[in-house]
Motif scaffolding. Structure first.
Motif, mmCIF file in Angstrom:
data_model
loop_
_atom_site.group_PDB
_atom_site.id
_atom_site.type_symbol
_atom_site.label_atom_id
_atom_site.label_comp_id
_atom_site.label_asym_id
_atom_site.label_seq_id
_atom_site.Cartn_x
_atom_site.Cartn_y
_atom_site.Cartn_z
ATOM 1 N N SER A 62 42.063 54.109 34.430
ATOM 2 C CA SER A 62 42.074 53.391 32.946
ATOM 3 C C SER A 62 43.129 53.106 33.016
ATOM 4 C CB SER A 62 41.885 54.148 32.158
ATOM 5 O OG SER A 62 41.087 55.681 32.533
ATOM 6 N N VAL A 63 42.465 51.520 32.279
ATOM 7 C CA VAL A 63 43.335 50.353 32.401
ATOM 8 C C VAL A 63 43.643 50.331 30.363
ATOM 9 C CG1 VAL A 63 44.338 48.225 32.788
ATOM 10 C CG2 VAL A 63 43.473 49.422 33.934
ATOM 11 N N ASP A 64 45.187 50.585 30.163
ATOM 12 C CA ASP A 64 45.648 50.132 28.335
ATOM 13 C C ASP A 64 45.792 48.522 28.634
ATOM 14 O OD1 ASP A 64 46.670 50.255 26.191
ATOM 15 O OD2 ASP A 64 47.873 51.862 26.274
ATOM 16 N N GLY A 65 45.151 47.908 27.529
ATOM 17 C CA GLY A 65 44.935 47.051 26.955
ATOM 18 C C GLY A 65 45.821 46.339 25.941
ATOM 19 N N ARG A 66 47.168 47.490 26.094
ATOM 20 C CA ARG A 66 48.157 46.702 25.009
ATOM 21 C C ARG A 66 49.469 45.815 25.071
ATOM 22 N NH1 ARG A 66 46.288 51.677 23.655
ATOM 23 N NH2 ARG A 66 45.818 52.526 21.147
ATOM 24 N N ALA A 67 49.541 46.419 26.430
ATOM 25 C CA ALA A 67 50.571 45.231 26.413
ATOM 26 C C ALA A 67 50.133 44.175 27.981
ATOM 27 C CB ALA A 67 51.595 46.243 28.221
ATOM 28 N N ARG A 68 48.335 44.037 27.545
ATOM 29 C CA ARG A 68 48.093 42.935 28.394
ATOM 30 C C ARG A 68 47.421 41.770 28.025
ATOM 31 N NH1 ARG A 68 46.423 45.378 34.084
ATOM 32 N NH2 ARG A 68 48.154 46.879 34.286
ATOM 33 N N LEU A 69 47.078 42.586 26.634
ATOM 34 C CA LEU A 69 46.380 41.426 25.870
ATOM 35 C C LEU A 69 47.066 40.608 25.031
ATOM 36 C CD1 LEU A 69 43.170 43.320 23.346
ATOM 37 C CD2 LEU A 69 42.850 41.197 24.691
ATOM 38 N N LYS A 70 46.529 39.674 25.725
ATOM 39 C CA LYS A 70 47.826 38.041 24.431
ATOM 40 C C LYS A 70 47.378 36.836 24.261
ATOM 41 C CE LYS A 70 50.231 39.189 28.949
ATOM 42 N NZ LYS A 70 51.311 39.946 27.904
ATOM 43 N N ASN A 71 47.961 36.583 23.259
ATOM 44 C CA ASN A 71 47.701 35.377 22.116
ATOM 45 C C ASN A 71 46.318 35.303 21.308
ATOM 46 O OD1 ASN A 71 49.998 34.315 22.978
ATOM 47 N ND2 ASN A 71 48.882 33.591 25.377
ATOM 48 N N PRO A 72 46.303 36.727 20.351
ATOM 49 C CA PRO A 72 47.237 36.850 20.168
ATOM 50 C C PRO A 72 48.286 38.212 21.018
ATOM 51 C CG PRO A 72 44.756 37.410 18.957
ATOM 52 C CD PRO A 72 45.064 36.920 19.618
ATOM 53 N N LYS A 73 48.607 38.737 20.666
ATOM 54 C CA LYS A 73 49.203 40.223 21.250
ATOM 55 C C LYS A 73 48.701 40.977 20.152
ATOM 56 C CE LYS A 73 53.495 42.811 22.735
ATOM 57 N NZ LYS A 73 52.818 43.290 24.148
ATOM 58 N N VAL A 74 48.517 42.557 20.748
ATOM 59 C CA VAL A 74 48.056 43.459 20.051
ATOM 60 C C VAL A 74 48.988 44.106 19.049
ATOM 61 C CG1 VAL A 74 47.626 46.137 20.490
ATOM 62 C CG2 VAL A 74 46.199 44.232 21.373
#
Length: 399
Positions: free
Chosen positions: A280-292
């Motif tokens: 499992s990979v949490d996208g909260r710190a990975r999604l950017k522009n826009p950031k979650v």
């Protein structure tokens, strides 16, 4: 263990001021739709003195007013799309007792007897269920079940912390972010990665592993504790072939590499059999522009897949296996998450694909593959109801 049920009722949110309308709903996001369509269960055990049931119930009501999704129900909108109905029908709250001491009754390891310490997971409409069980010694066990379509581990642990805050009479902080429509596809879509066979599969695919002995009938759940000394040595060994400027592999990567090899050897797989680990990979710190936004409440997990043949896995040294895991996780970054969003909104619908998590969830125990989830950064242990008793144990029961 004989558990006596004292009461079972629905608990609704307790709002300050006028309650919101009960006709609204929240559409499931693309990340919600590809996760496991099932309940998961956690059990907490506390030494005395413990918080009264009424205080725990009041805290639950207050936290449900902030995390309103849990008090709703799963449903469909006018287009047949899955949603969370914000109807405030409530969560199940069960009070129970056991006429014996906790130490004499409950094993700290996984066992079938623990199932009686949380409400049944079968045929449940409620999205959250709570069972508070009191023991003759004054100890308390809190069984908590929650539907995975509503929230992942990160979001669920934040709710549990909020429940504890409300039970202690504190303001809930930080507040959750509820908007699940923020994951918009790009126009035109950019599909930089392959998602067929990863997050999505065809409805008609039947997974068969003829090299696995399907006659096994004595599978048991087992909990293992590794000492800090063992983990330190394992991490050093896994990182022993890294270059002078490379960071050492994490404790998680090192331990999973060790377990992957050990489990593959114990399963006695054919040497040419392919095996993989889903992480499992949490996208909260990975999604950017826009950031979650901080406090996003919902599912925001995709998976990394490390793959190898059984022969290679057992023949190569531990650093080789740790690097397979590390590289797989590193590749699931912002561009991968955005590619998934585009694929889920276009190709998955066009090709009538189904989530791989749904296809895998029924018969995976005898497969050559593993799934690994890490709770190292989630505050599950911070569920504090305000008593001075010590939390004795927490156990994740899965589904």
């Amino acid at each position: 263990m004989k558990v006596k049920i004292g009461s079972s009722k629905l608990v609704q949110p307790l709002y300050e001021g006028n309650p919101p309308p009960t006709t609204n709903y929240i559409p499931l996001s693309v990340f919600d739709k590809v996760t496991y369509d099932q309940h998961v269960a956690i059990i907490y055990a506390y030494r005395p003195p413990t918080t009264p049931n009424a205080t725990i119930e009041l805290g639950l009501k207050k936290s449900l007013a902030v995390y309103r999704e849990w008090a709703g129900r799963l449903g469909k909108d006018s287009n047949g799309e899955p949603v969370i109905l914000l109807n405030d029908e409530g969560v199940r709250f069960v009070e129970a007792s056991v006429d014996r001491a906790l130490d004499q009754t409950v094993s700290i390891g996984p066992s079938a007897s623990l199932l009686s310490l949380h409400p049944s997971l079968e045929g449940v409409e409620e999205l959250v269920q709570v069972q508070v069980t009191r023991f003759s010694c004054g100890s308390m066990v809190v069984g908590f079940t929650a539907h995975h379509l509503v929230a992942d581990g990160h979001a669920t642990s934040s709710f549990l912390v909020a429940w504890g805050q409300a039970s202690r009479g504190l303001e809930i902080s930080p507040l959750p972010f509820h908007d699940r429509t923020i994951f918009s596809p790009r126009d035109p879509p950019i599909l930089d990665f392959e998602h067929r066979g990863v997050e999505y599969v065809s409805k008609n695919i039947k997974k068969v592993y003829p090299l696995i002995d399907n006659s096994v009938d004595d599978i048991v759940a087992h909990k293992v504790h590794y000492t800090a000394e063992f983990l330190s040595k394992l991490k050093a060994r896994a990182s022993s072939m890294n270059g002078p400027h490379d960071r050492p592999f994490s404790t998680f990567e090192s331990l999973v590499a060790h377990l992957w090899r050990a489990i593959t050897r114990a399963r006695g797989l054919n040497g040419q059999e392919n095996t993989q680990v889903r992480i499992s990979v949490d996208g909260r710190a990975r999604l950017k522009n826009p950031k979650v936004p901080n406090g996003y409440f919902g599912n925001l997990v995709l998976w990394a897949f490390a793959k190898a043949r059984a022969n290679d896995l057992l023949r190569e040294p531990l650093p080789y296996v740790a690097k397979l895991l590390h590289d797989a996780v590193v590749n699931v970054q912002d561009d991968y998450f955005k590619s998934f969003i585009d694929f889920a909104n276009h190709k998955a619908k066009e090709e009538d694909l189904v989530p791989n998590a749904v296809a895998d969830s029924k018969e995976s125990i005898l497969w050559p593959n593993l799934e690994v989830d890490s709770w190292l950064r989630f505050p599950f242990y911070d569920l504090d109801f305000g008593s001075v008793g010590v939390m004795w144990h927490i156990l994740y029961l899965g589904n």
